[in-house]
Design a protein around this motif. Sequence first.
Motif, mmCIF file in Angstrom:
data_model
loop_
_atom_site.group_PDB
_atom_site.id
_atom_site.type_symbol
_atom_site.label_atom_id
_atom_site.label_comp_id
_atom_site.label_asym_id
_atom_site.label_seq_id
_atom_site.Cartn_x
_atom_site.Cartn_y
_atom_site.Cartn_z
ATOM 1 N N ARG A 273 -1.183 -0.814 -2.602
ATOM 2 C CA ARG A 273 0.041 -1.522 -2.218
ATOM 3 C C ARG A 273 -0.207 -2.623 -1.188
ATOM 4 O O ARG A 273 0.712 -3.366 -0.840
ATOM 5 C CB ARG A 273 1.087 -0.547 -1.663
ATOM 6 C CG ARG A 273 1.558 0.493 -2.668
ATOM 7 C CD ARG A 273 2.736 1.300 -2.131
ATOM 8 N NE ARG A 273 3.142 2.333 -3.071
ATOM 9 C CZ ARG A 273 4.237 3.072 -2.947
ATOM 10 N NH1 ARG A 273 5.040 2.898 -1.900
ATOM 11 N NH2 ARG A 273 4.542 3.994 -3.843
ATOM 12 N N TYR A 274 -1.409 -2.721 -0.700
ATOM 13 C CA TYR A 274 -1.769 -3.686 0.340
ATOM 14 C C TYR A 274 -1.674 -5.117 -0.184
ATOM 15 O O TYR A 274 -2.267 -5.459 -1.208
ATOM 16 C CB TYR A 274 -3.188 -3.385 0.809
ATOM 17 C CG TYR A 274 -3.793 -4.356 1.797
ATOM 18 C CD1 TYR A 274 -3.244 -4.529 3.060
ATOM 19 C CD2 TYR A 274 -4.949 -5.066 1.476
ATOM 20 C CE1 TYR A 274 -3.832 -5.390 3.979
ATOM 21 C CE2 TYR A 274 -5.538 -5.921 2.387
ATOM 22 C CZ TYR A 274 -4.974 -6.090 3.633
ATOM 23 O OH TYR A 274 -5.563 -6.944 4.529
ATOM 24 N N LYS A 275 -0.907 -5.966 0.498
ATOM 25 C CA LYS A 275 -0.779 -7.386 0.154
ATOM 26 C C LYS A 275 -0.948 -8.202 1.435
ATOM 27 O O LYS A 275 -0.002 -8.365 2.204
ATOM 28 C CB LYS A 275 0.570 -7.671 -0.505
ATOM 29 C CG LYS A 275 0.724 -7.012 -1.867
ATOM 30 C CD LYS A 275 2.032 -7.416 -2.543
ATOM 31 C CE LYS A 275 2.139 -6.775 -3.926
ATOM 32 N NZ LYS A 275 3.414 -7.137 -4.609
ATOM 33 N N ASP B 85 9.064 1.329 -0.507
ATOM 34 C CA ASP B 85 9.121 1.088 -1.957
ATOM 35 C C ASP B 85 9.702 2.264 -2.735
ATOM 36 O O ASP B 85 10.490 2.077 -3.663
ATOM 37 C CB ASP B 85 7.715 0.777 -2.498
ATOM 38 C CG ASP B 85 7.196 -0.582 -2.061
ATOM 39 O OD1 ASP B 85 7.928 -1.297 -1.338
ATOM 40 O OD2 ASP B 85 6.059 -0.934 -2.422
ATOM 41 N N SER C 227 7.847 -3.368 4.537
ATOM 42 C CA SER C 227 6.656 -2.532 4.406
ATOM 43 C C SER C 227 6.661 -1.764 3.086
ATOM 44 O O SER C 227 7.722 -1.348 2.598
ATOM 45 C CB SER C 227 6.593 -1.549 5.571
ATOM 46 O OG SER C 227 5.538 -0.622 5.383
ATOM 47 N N PRO C 228 5.489 -1.538 2.492
ATOM 48 C CA PRO C 228 5.406 -0.740 1.260
ATOM 49 C C PRO C 228 5.896 0.690 1.424
ATOM 50 O O PRO C 228 6.149 1.369 0.426
ATOM 51 C CB PRO C 228 3.913 -0.764 0.931
ATOM 52 C CG PRO C 228 3.394 -2.000 1.581
ATOM 53 C CD PRO C 228 4.185 -2.132 2.846
ATOM 54 N N GLU D 157 14.615 -6.742 -3.303
ATOM 55 C CA GLU D 157 14.630 -6.032 -2.025
ATOM 56 C C GLU D 157 15.862 -6.403 -1.212
ATOM 57 O O GLU D 157 16.495 -5.548 -0.578
ATOM 58 C CB GLU D 157 13.356 -6.330 -1.235
ATOM 59 C CG GLU D 157 12.110 -5.658 -1.787
ATOM 60 C CD GLU D 157 10.850 -6.111 -1.079
ATOM 61 O OE1 GLU D 157 10.213 -5.262 -0.428
ATOM 62 O OE2 GLU D 157 10.511 -7.309 -1.160
ATOM 63 N N ARG E 256 3.543 -6.262 4.512
ATOM 64 C CA ARG E 256 2.813 -5.493 3.503
ATOM 65 C C ARG E 256 1.291 -5.595 3.682
ATOM 66 O O ARG E 256 0.534 -5.167 2.826
ATOM 67 C CB ARG E 256 3.204 -5.951 2.096
ATOM 68 C CG ARG E 256 4.697 -5.813 1.811
ATOM 69 C CD ARG E 256 5.047 -6.164 0.383
ATOM 70 N NE ARG E 256 4.611 -5.126 -0.544
ATOM 71 C CZ ARG E 256 5.352 -4.064 -0.886
ATOM 72 N NH1 ARG E 256 6.564 -3.897 -0.360
ATOM 73 N NH2 ARG E 256 4.894 -3.175 -1.734
#
Length: 445
Positions: free
Chosen positions: A361-363, A185, A181-182, A216, A369
Amino acid sequence: MLSFINFFMKNNELISKAQEVLNNNYQEKGFTIPCKGLYPFQWNWDSGFIAIGFAHFDMEKAQKEIKTLIDSQWSNGFIPHIIFHNETDTYFPGADFHKSNLSPLANNNVPTTGMTQPHVLGFTLERMYEIAENKEEILDFIKTTIDAVYTYSLYFYKYRDPLNEGLAYIYHNWESGTDNSPIWDDIWSTMESPQYTFERRDTTHVDASQRPSNEEYNHYLHIIEVAKKYNYDDAKIAEFSPFLIQDPLFNSMLIGSNQSLIRLYEKIGGNEDKIATLQAYTEKSIQSFNSKLYDEELGAYCHYDLKKNKLIRFVTSSSFAPLFAQVPDKKRADILVTTLLEKFGNEDQYLCASFDPTSERYKPKQYWRGPVWINLNWLLYHGLKKYGYDRIAERVKNDSIELIQKNGFYEYFDARKEMHQNNTAGYGGNNFSWSAALLIDLLSE
């Protein structure tokens, strides 16, 4: 009448396919893999959701699923997130990396990881009871397993709550269930992890663009190495782990399982001391949850960073999990649902994306994410129903069914409706067990 018959036949066909997925993923040793290749072992919260699906058509397998998971329990009540029943080179990091035997409390019968996952077992047992036609028989099974699940609940308050406030910490992002999850980050940006030499296995099964990055993974492995250094001692981990979070999803599942255990113990009878213990912990949890994890400005529950002593101010699908455990009062639940609809509920989106679609940050194709996950939707559906938001709950349910109808039983799905025109917006592992299991349960509603 004809449209109803077509609807009924289509649902029956979907249920049959879901049952086939579960049966194909079931293993001789009495557990179910999430999917072939990508996830070749038994996962903790997967097994809970899988047992709910099996309960609808094969209660014996549902019971074996739970029994096999509980058999991995450590002497302090801890139940690990992966149980390595079999040897395979299709997954990294495996048993040889985790080295659970470093802990004097570990289960000596089977290698595991030294981390856990959201506690779904309490409400899994209760859902199995609700589904079962023979209530007496399933209650007999529950009697043989409930004390282990009770001890699992107590583990979190005894060993994962250093501030004695009723909120358990997680020390690894994998414990959250929302792996990349962002929200993590900013933690990664402050960590100086070694550059490990390793060979990824997940990217041989799934497009690398849909998975966490190698950078990551360096952080993921570093946190495990810290835990191993202290032989998986919870007090030492709380002191020295660079990652220490109070997670709204994780703590909601703990509270929800406690509530189910209370109701099951009441049915069994003669467990007043355990009921009182669970009630005391649960009341403290809910009070701390509302005073510490709620962000008034965002209108949502957030993760709390215990290392920096502050909220991580992002809205995710985890932000709405407290509805499932009935943590907010009705006024706050109204605010939560307003936030859900404003950020996640546009008509061009399926509910519910795993991360705020209005964020940079949404992917929407990358794991946790942004994509929609069926297990979080299942929790959201039941949470909304508990507060009387039936119309929105039906939208969540129907969106979940439609995503699977269009794409198949994938691990996660693109939230953008435009991406589903060619029925190719299901990502991650295919024939994924909890997607199949929870679809069966949703269609039974």
